[in-house]
Write a protein that holds these residues in place. Structure first.
Motif, PDB file in Angstrom:
ATOM      1  N   ALA A  63     -12.310  -2.708  -6.737  1.00  0.00           N
ATOM      2  CA  ALA A  63     -11.246  -3.378  -6.994  1.00  0.00           C
ATOM      3  C   ALA A  63     -10.472  -3.360  -8.630  1.00  0.00           C
ATOM      4  CB  ALA A  63     -11.539  -5.016  -6.987  1.00  0.00           C
ATOM      5  N   SER A  97     -16.267  -1.963   4.495  1.00  0.00           N
ATOM      6  CA  SER A  97     -16.444  -3.207   4.520  1.00  0.00           C
ATOM      7  C   SER A  97     -17.648  -3.857   5.231  1.00  0.00           C
ATOM      8  CB  SER A  97     -15.186  -3.771   5.066  1.00  0.00           C
ATOM      9  OG  SER A  97     -13.974  -3.712   4.136  1.00  0.00           O
ATOM     10  N   TYR A 113      -6.490   0.589  -0.092  1.00  0.00           N
ATOM     11  CA  TYR A 113      -6.545   0.068   1.116  1.00  0.00           C
ATOM     12  C   TYR A 113      -5.936  -1.347   1.068  1.00  0.00           C
ATOM     13  CZ  TYR A 113     -10.173   3.315   2.292  1.00  0.00           C
ATOM     14  OH  TYR A 113     -10.607   4.492   2.576  1.00  0.00           O
ATOM     15  N   ILE A 144      -7.221  -4.536   2.003  1.00  0.00           N
ATOM     16  CA  ILE A 144      -8.110  -5.488   1.697  1.00  0.00           C
ATOM     17  C   ILE A 144      -9.506  -4.903   1.796  1.00  0.00           C
ATOM     18  CG2 ILE A 144      -6.876  -7.444   2.086  1.00  0.00           C
ATOM     19  CD1 ILE A 144      -8.932  -8.195   4.205  1.00  0.00           C
ATOM     20  N   GLY A 145     -10.525  -5.334   1.178  1.00  0.00           N
ATOM     21  CA  GLY A 145     -11.852  -4.801   1.414  1.00  0.00           C
ATOM     22  C   GLY A 145     -12.719  -6.209   1.619  1.00  0.00           C
ATOM     23  N   ALA A 185      -6.373  -9.259  -0.740  1.00  0.00           N
ATOM     24  CA  ALA A 185      -7.751  -9.824  -0.435  1.00  0.00           C
ATOM     25  C   ALA A 185      -7.854 -10.922   0.053  1.00  0.00           C
ATOM     26  CB  ALA A 185      -8.516 -10.213  -1.999  1.00  0.00           C
ATOM     27  N   ARG A 242       0.900  -1.037   0.008  1.00  0.00           N
ATOM     28  CA  ARG A 242      -0.014   0.121  -0.038  1.00  0.00           C
ATOM     29  C   ARG A 242       0.761   1.490   0.145  1.00  0.00           C
ATOM     30  NH1 ARG A 242      -3.227   2.294   3.972  1.00  0.00           N
ATOM     31  NH2 ARG A 242      -1.153   2.412   5.070  1.00  0.00           N
ATOM     32  N   ASP A 297     -10.781  -1.360   4.541  1.00  0.00           N
ATOM     33  CA  ASP A 297     -11.833  -0.559   3.719  1.00  0.00           C
ATOM     34  C   ASP A 297     -12.897  -0.271   4.927  1.00  0.00           C
ATOM     35  OD1 ASP A 297     -13.486   0.739   2.407  1.00  0.00           O
ATOM     36  OD2 ASP A 297     -13.421  -0.584   0.443  1.00  0.00           O
ATOM     37  N   GLN A 338      -8.090  -0.289  -5.983  1.00  0.00           N
ATOM     38  CA  GLN A 338      -8.064   0.246  -4.679  1.00  0.00           C
ATOM     39  C   GLN A 338      -7.770  -0.632  -3.400  1.00  0.00           C
ATOM     40  OE1 GLN A 338     -12.164   3.069  -5.187  1.00  0.00           O
ATOM     41  NE2 GLN A 338     -10.949   3.369  -3.312  1.00  0.00           N
ATOM     42  N   TYR A 339      -7.389  -1.915  -3.897  1.00  0.00           N
ATOM     43  CA  TYR A 339      -6.840  -2.862  -2.965  1.00  0.00           C
ATOM     44  C   TYR A 339      -5.401  -3.333  -3.189  1.00  0.00           C
ATOM     45  CZ  TYR A 339     -11.711  -2.555  -1.774  1.00  0.00           C
ATOM     46  OH  TYR A 339     -13.076  -2.290  -1.255  1.00  0.00           O
TER      47      TYR A 339
END
Length: 520
Positions: free
Chosen positions: A244, A232, A160, A162-163, A252, A147, A229, A248-249
């Motif tokens: 995604a 979430s 982020y 992950i989300g 995962a 990140r 995130d 933005q990730y």
């Protein structure tokens, strides 16, 4: 279906072969309850195993036995599956009312790649020097480093770690750790079956062993690092897929969550290595190898007692169990997607190219793989001549259909295709598959859950759903432990011990029978 190209190629072929018209009806819980209560049913239905008893008691399912000699020879060939279903899902009369999909006496292969493990943005991970990820703490550290390499998308959105599409339910919060820790769920998330020995544990109460608590601890660590995130808890899969795809990730819980990014990158540049891959760690499990000897045990299909053409309905189920139907589902239409070369079924290059570089819509139009919840045989199964139904799962098929991203991953780890890395680790005793798991068959033996137990299970799931944000957002260990203790207290107050007594007894009885059948 409102797609312009509907029906897809596989569906059109089934309609032509059987001289029928296929129309799909999707039921949510309320709609399903109304349909069953009002006897307003299509010709064939697929229901969760929890509805089986209601269907039997209301005599909504046709016993198939009188039709099998004439219309069901392929159905008859699944003898172990049918024996288990006759024993557990017949109200004791021993008749065959239901049929399950994806039956396999051999464990399925992993395929081109594994979808569970520590999922990373491969291009960023390589920039870091591909550091070893041995545990959750390592993973959090790597996500933070990736990140930091890529704090914003090209269009300026925040990135982020992950989300989670938490609005889609408890599956989303549980499945990553279920897969990597070697557990399988059933009709409720309160319990988890070990793929190692098919034993059952309490997912909400066994703090040291359960995948639920492993997930909560990891997500809490990610949140403390600013890697979770904040949407979430409220977003659905559609919103997360959009994020995604925008990049933005950098990680995962499973590769499916970020597949839209891989697709977007591949569409922009077929030779890109930008995308997500799952990094296996020693001691983890991969989601392959399970032998579904009685099919997928929570997808019971039956011909309804209101069907206007029972014979045709049985013929459709039989075709889905047949070698021809299995080949069609897994590999497409002969002459259009594959051909017979000197007696050897072989994918056409155009089909391989379409899978590698075509759009999602173009691939969906083929219908290949679209009936996984209905098809008779599992993916590793073979036709009577010994060739896999799924021609993409031959070694040649796997290698030919690899993307540039998958090829780069395989080259880095010195394997021919990504899935081979995990398979090698299993052979070396460093990783584990699901070859001992019989959970899908055992679940069939559980049958319908009594209403009082079902209410407790539903209440526990409700408590879990409400507690998840409190656990993940805890600012320190003290807050997390306090939230954990409150959660456990509420779960026990909901009747967890009573439900566990029923589940443990039912599970062990079914487990004993299924394992004895499997040894024959």
């Amino acid at each position: 279906m409102d797609e312009k190209w509907w029906p897809d190629d596989v569906t059109a072929e089934i309609e032509k072969k059987l001289n029928i018209k296929l129309t799909w009806i999707v039921y949510d819980t309320d709609k399903l309850n109304l349909a069953l209560a009002g006897n307003d049913l299509p010709d064939i239905m697929k229901i969760p195993v929890s509805y089986v008893q209601q269907v039997l008691d209301s005599k909504l399912a046709v016993p198939l036995d009188d039709y099998l000699d004439k219309y069901g020879q392929s159905i008859n060939s699944y003898t172990t599956r049918n024996d288990i279903i006759r024993k557990f899902l017949s109200n004791g009369d021993g008749k065959l009312y239901f049929r399950t999909p994806n039956t396999s006496t051999e464990g399925e292969d992993i395929g081109a790649e594994g979808w569970a493990g520590y999922v990373v943005r491969w291009d960023l991970y390589k920039q870091l020097g591909a550091p070893k990820i041995a545990n959750d703490d390592d993973y959090v550290k790597v996500l933070k480093q990736m990140r930091d390499l890529n704090p914003k998308t090209e269009s300026g959105q925040k990135v982020y770690g992950i989300g989670i599409p938490g609005a889609d339910g408890l599956w989303q919060w549980n499945i990553g750790k279920f897969a990597s820790m070697g557990y399988v769920n059933n009709s409720t998330w309160g319990y988890a079956s070990s793929v190692k020995d098919n034993s059952l544990i309490q997912n909400y109460l066994d703090v040291d062993k359960s995948p639920f608590w492993a997930a909560m601890k990891m997500y809490n660590k990610l949140n403390r690092e600013g890697l979770m995130d904040p949407d979430s808890f409220t977003m659905k899969s559609e919103e997360m897929n959009e994020k995604a795809a925008r990049g933005q990730y950098v990680g995962a819980k499973i590769t499916w969550d970020v597949g839209s990014y891989n697709d977007a990158m591949k569409q922009a540049d077929p030779n890109t290595i930008n995308g997500f891959m799952a990094i296996p760690a020693e001691g983890q499990y991969s989601w392959y190898g399970a032998r579904s000897i009685a099919g997928w045990g929570d997808k019971e299909m039956f011909v309804t007692s209101t069907s206007k053409n029972i014979e045709k309905a049985v013929q459709l189920l039989d075709f889905l169990d047949s070698p021809e139907g299995n080949r069609l589902h897994y590999s497409g239409v002969e002459g259009k997607h594959w051909e017979n070369k000197n007696g050897v079924p072989t994918l056409l290059q155009s089909t391989i190219d379409l899978r590698n570089t075509g759009s999602q819509e173009e691939w969906a139009k083929t219908g290949i793989g679209s009936m996984s919840n209905f098809i008779g045989a599992g993916g590793k199964s073979k036709d009577p001549n010994g060739y896999p139904y799924d021609l993409f799962q031959t070694k040649e098929g796997l290698i030919a259909s690899l993307s540039a991203l998958q090829k780069d991953f395989a080259k880095f780890y010195n394997v021919e295709y990504p899935g081979e890395l995990q398979m090698k680790m299993v052979e070396e005793g460093k990783h584990f598959d699901q070859r001992n798991s019989l959970a899908t068959a055992i679940n069939i033996g559980i049958g319908g859950v009594p209403s009082d137990i079902s209410r407790i299970d539903a209440k526990m799931d409700e408590i879990a759903t409400k507690a998840i944000p409190t656990l993940i957002l805890a600012k320190n260990d003290e807050e997390f432990n306090a939230a954990r203790d409150k959660f456990i207290k509420n779960i026990k107050a909901a009747g967890a011990d009573t439900a566990w007594q029923w589940w443990e007894k039912q599970w062990n009885a079914s487990r004993e029978y299924v394992m004895s059948v499997d040894k024959k």
